[in-house]
Motif scaffolding. Structure first.
Motif, short mmCIF file in Angstrom:
data_model
loop_
_atom_site.label_atom_id
_atom_site.label_comp_id
_atom_site.label_asym_id
_atom_site.label_seq_id
_atom_site.Cartn_x
_atom_site.Cartn_y
_atom_site.Cartn_z
N GLY A 74 -10.84 -1.38 5.70
CA GLY A 74 -10.15 -2.36 6.33
C GLY A 74 -8.60 -2.03 6.81
N VAL A 75 -7.88 -2.52 7.47
CA VAL A 75 -6.61 -2.14 7.79
C VAL A 75 -5.48 -3.32 7.40
CG1 VAL A 75 -5.13 -1.29 9.71
CG2 VAL A 75 -7.41 -0.68 9.65
N ILE A 76 -4.43 -2.77 6.73
CA ILE A 76 -3.50 -3.95 6.27
C ILE A 76 -2.09 -3.37 6.86
CG2 ILE A 76 -2.05 -4.74 4.51
CD1 ILE A 76 -4.34 -4.36 2.73
N PHE A 77 -1.29 -4.13 7.80
CA PHE A 77 -0.19 -3.77 8.48
C PHE A 77 1.11 -4.24 7.45
CE2 PHE A 77 3.84 -4.34 10.97
CZ PHE A 77 3.80 -3.25 11.60
N ILE A 78 1.93 -3.19 7.37
CA ILE A 78 3.08 -3.55 6.36
C ILE A 78 4.29 -3.42 7.14
CG2 ILE A 78 4.40 -3.15 4.08
CD1 ILE A 78 1.44 -1.50 3.09
N PRO A 79 5.12 -4.68 7.52
CA PRO A 79 6.09 -4.71 8.36
C PRO A 79 7.32 -4.14 7.86
CG PRO A 79 5.89 -6.74 7.69
CD PRO A 79 4.70 -5.91 6.93
N PRO A 142 -12.20 -0.58 0.45
CA PRO A 142 -11.14 0.19 0.79
C PRO A 142 -10.10 0.06 1.96
CG PRO A 142 -13.18 1.35 1.65
CD PRO A 142 -13.44 0.10 0.73
N GLN A 143 -9.22 0.19 1.82
CA GLN A 143 -7.91 -0.13 2.86
C GLN A 143 -7.21 0.86 3.65
OE1 GLN A 143 -7.93 -3.43 3.91
NE2 GLN A 143 -9.61 -3.63 2.64
N ILE A 144 -7.00 0.88 4.70
CA ILE A 144 -6.16 2.00 5.31
C ILE A 144 -4.68 1.13 5.54
CG2 ILE A 144 -5.19 3.30 7.66
CD1 ILE A 144 -8.39 3.33 8.22
N LEU A 145 -3.50 1.59 5.04
CA LEU A 145 -2.48 1.05 4.96
C LEU A 145 -1.53 1.60 6.20
CD1 LEU A 145 -1.30 0.63 1.23
CD2 LEU A 145 -2.89 -0.75 2.50
N VAL A 146 -0.92 0.43 6.88
CA VAL A 146 -0.18 0.98 8.11
C VAL A 146 1.19 0.57 7.92
CG1 VAL A 146 0.30 1.03 10.57
CG2 VAL A 146 -2.16 1.06 9.74
N ALA A 161 -0.03 2.99 -6.93
CA ALA A 161 -0.37 1.91 -7.65
C ALA A 161 -1.85 1.55 -7.58
CB ALA A 161 0.49 0.64 -7.62
N ARG A 162 -2.29 1.69 -6.42
CA ARG A 162 -3.99 1.18 -6.29
C ARG A 162 -4.50 2.28 -5.65
NH1 ARG A 162 -1.69 -1.83 -8.98
NH2 ARG A 162 -1.55 -4.21 -8.84
N PRO A 163 -4.57 3.50 -6.45
CA PRO A 163 -5.44 4.62 -5.77
C PRO A 163 -6.89 4.40 -5.37
CG PRO A 163 -5.09 4.80 -7.98
CD PRO A 163 -4.22 3.76 -7.74
N THR A 164 -7.58 3.66 -5.89
CA THR A 164 -9.02 3.40 -5.95
C THR A 164 -9.14 2.47 -4.66
OG1 THR A 164 -8.94 1.67 -7.40
CG2 THR A 164 -9.42 3.90 -8.22
N LYS A 165 -8.17 1.59 -4.26
CA LYS A 165 -8.34 0.60 -3.32
C LYS A 165 -7.74 1.18 -1.83
CE LYS A 165 -9.15 -4.14 -2.62
NZ LYS A 165 -9.11 -5.31 -3.26
#
Length: 302
Positions: A74-79, A142-146, A161-165
């Protein structure tokens, strides 16, 4: 490290055929209307919902978010600072993830946008907790953080903090340690004045007042979350995008981050004529191409 994007895989190129770049406009309203008008669709036209869901958190402000279900990663956008989940980049990524069938989450920090909370009481540490709440309570697999600007600083903390996720990171004008670094560069007398007055007025073109007001207490709390003084224990793939005409966060900051991150899979992608927000057509194209390449990398390696 590299100063250009990774080679594009055949699978990624195939997926891109369904992405209509002519659909782009660069205000949010025009962006959405053109996508509806010009993207071929079967069945009823997709309508954007105007309401957000809320992540309920005991003893913490409830967070507004929008979640698109789909495949992993998945993808999570962090503004960024004073931004929200309805910006051009956040909406463009959502449309791209929707076209690929991948999960996506965008959200507002506490005290920002539609989320609950008092902005005046917010800190880097509290917003870090917001990001972790989204990852822990909403994200699946698993996530891709943007992360954009401040959001890229927070994404690094989330990866630690969340290396496995957290499977991969994309930083846009990464503002790691930025408010602390900039404050420390002030002359001694200016720093003393900020300490006495309790506030710091930072000139900016992104505010109607012409400046942002930062509390001295915010700066001191932010010092607890600085990362550039030593190795950054992030081991996942990292892509850092930065405009060389960024007048807020110098592109050299992304170079510093790349030097500190211990991952060996890291690219720095500089755009000569892009500014801090990186929301023009070619900036957005580079961003979603980078997401696409990372999705391909993560899915073909499993």
């Amino acid at each position: 490290m590299a100063a250009c994007a990774s080679l594009v895989s055949a699978a990624a190129l195939a997926r891109r055929k369904s992405w209509d770049w002519a659909a782009f406009s660069f205000s949010s309203a025009a962006l959405l209307s053109r996508m509806v008008e010009r993207t071929p669709r079967k069945g009823p036209v997709f309508r954007w919902k105007t309401h957000a869901s809320f992540l309920r958190r005991p003893n913490l402000p409830n967070l507004a978010y929008k979640k698109l279900k789909g495949k992993t990663p998945g993808v999570i956008f962090i503004p960024g600072y004073l931004s929200n989940m309805n910006g051009t980049k956040a909406l463009a990524i959502e449309e791209f993830c929707k076209s690929l069938g991948h999960a996506y989450i965008r959200f507002d920090y506490a005290g920002c946008g539609s989320s609950e909370g008092n902005f005046e009481e917010c800190t880097v540490g509290k917003w870090r907790k917001d990001v972790l709440s989204i990852i822990d309570d909403l994200a699946e697999g698993p996530q891709i953080l943007v992360g954009s600007s401040l959001g890229a600083w927070l994404m690094l903390h989330a990866a630690i903090a969340r290396p496995t996720k957290v499977a991969a990171l994309i930083g846009i004008a990464t503002a790691a340690d930025s408010v602390v670094t900039r404050f420390n560069q002030l002359p001694t007398e200016a720093k003393k004045e900020v300490e006495v007055k309790g506030i710091w007025k930072i000139p900016t073109q992104y505010s109607e007042d012409g400046f942002h007001i930062i509390k001295y207490s915010f700066i001191k709390e932010a010092e607890l979350h600085c990362l550039l003084k030593g190795p950054i224990p992030v081991t996942c793939p990292v892509r850092l995008l930065h405009g060389m005409k960024d007048e807020v966060i110098p592109w050299q900051t992304s170079m510093q981050v790349a030097e500190r991150v211990i991952s060996t899979d890291i690219d720095i992608i500089l755009r000569k004529n892009s500014d801090h927000r990186m929301k023009e057509k070619e900036d957005i194209k580079l961003l979603v191409y980078t997401i696409d390449d990372l999705i391909d990398k993560l899915t073909t390696s499993n």
